[in-house]
Scaffold this motif. Sequence first.
Motif, short mmCIF file in Angstrom:
data_model
loop_
_atom_site.label_atom_id
_atom_site.label_comp_id
_atom_site.label_asym_id
_atom_site.label_seq_id
_atom_site.Cartn_x
_atom_site.Cartn_y
_atom_site.Cartn_z
N UNK A 52 -0.63 -3.01 -6.50
CA UNK A 52 -1.79 -3.70 -5.94
C UNK A 52 -3.03 -3.18 -6.65
N UNK A 53 -3.97 -4.04 -6.88
CA UNK A 53 -5.20 -3.63 -7.56
C UNK A 53 -6.22 -3.04 -6.61
N UNK A 54 -5.79 -2.18 -5.70
CA UNK A 54 -6.69 -1.51 -4.76
C UNK A 54 -6.36 -0.01 -4.78
N UNK A 55 -7.31 0.80 -4.36
CA UNK A 55 -7.16 2.25 -4.44
C UNK A 55 -5.92 2.76 -3.71
N UNK B 219 0.85 -1.19 0.00
CA UNK B 219 0.00 0.00 0.00
C UNK B 219 0.89 1.24 0.00
N UNK B 220 0.43 2.29 -0.65
CA UNK B 220 1.23 3.51 -0.82
C UNK B 220 1.50 4.23 0.49
N UNK B 221 0.65 4.04 1.51
CA UNK B 221 0.83 4.77 2.76
C UNK B 221 1.77 4.05 3.74
N UNK B 222 2.42 3.00 3.30
CA UNK B 222 3.36 2.28 4.16
C UNK B 222 4.78 2.82 3.97
N UNK C 158 5.65 -10.88 -0.43
CA UNK C 158 5.23 -10.14 0.77
C UNK C 158 4.84 -8.70 0.45
N UNK C 159 4.39 -8.00 1.49
CA UNK C 159 4.14 -6.57 1.38
C UNK C 159 2.77 -6.11 1.80
N UNK C 160 1.80 -7.03 1.85
CA UNK C 160 0.45 -6.64 2.20
C UNK C 160 -0.41 -7.88 2.36
N UNK C 161 -1.49 -7.74 3.09
CA UNK C 161 -2.48 -8.81 3.15
C UNK C 161 -3.07 -9.02 1.76
N UNK C 162 -3.22 -7.95 0.98
CA UNK C 162 -3.74 -8.06 -0.38
C UNK C 162 -2.79 -8.88 -1.26
#
Length: 186
Positions: free
Chosen positions: A122-125, A98-101, A172-176
């Motif tokens: 990631x395919x999320x906002x 995520x960009x805010x990490x 790794x990097x996110x739950x997504x």
Amino acid sequence: MVIRDRPIPALLGDIQIQNAAGAITAIEYLQDSLPVSQSDIRHGLLGVKLTGRMQRIGTAEPEQIVDVAHNPHAARQLAENMAKHPARGKTHAVVAMLADKDMSGVFSELCAHVDHWYLAPLGVARGASAVELASACSSACNEIPIDICESVTAAAELARQSAEQYDRIIIFGSFYTVAEILKQTV
């Protein structure tokens, strides 16, 4: 707290011993109102599973591990686990965050353990773009090869194609990120 006569938790990493000690302390504190037998504690320690934490997927070489590490503290734990369980070959890392990490902080913790990076959006906002990840990665880990991919799935596939038998792939990097890979292994 000292844990005597109890097995080491089935989860990888020294942090899991600390986590087990905390859980056992809570169990002992609540024993009068919520009794748990020593046998059940032992069974729990030996059988515990935590999806997405140093989780091995697949059965063939190269070894593939997913981890939801998405901040410097979790990345440090991942790095310690990787150091204690080194690959016989190279380590390929697939990353989407995520960009805010704190992307630079995460990469900094893992540079010494990775031989090749595969970065994906990631395919999320809130997802970081692969270009944002590449910027953070190259600042923290210069000289380590980077491939930019169009998706987590594409990055994982490229890592698999590039890896040799005794290499390891860390995703790794996110739950997504982990969820996208685990959907494919079901």
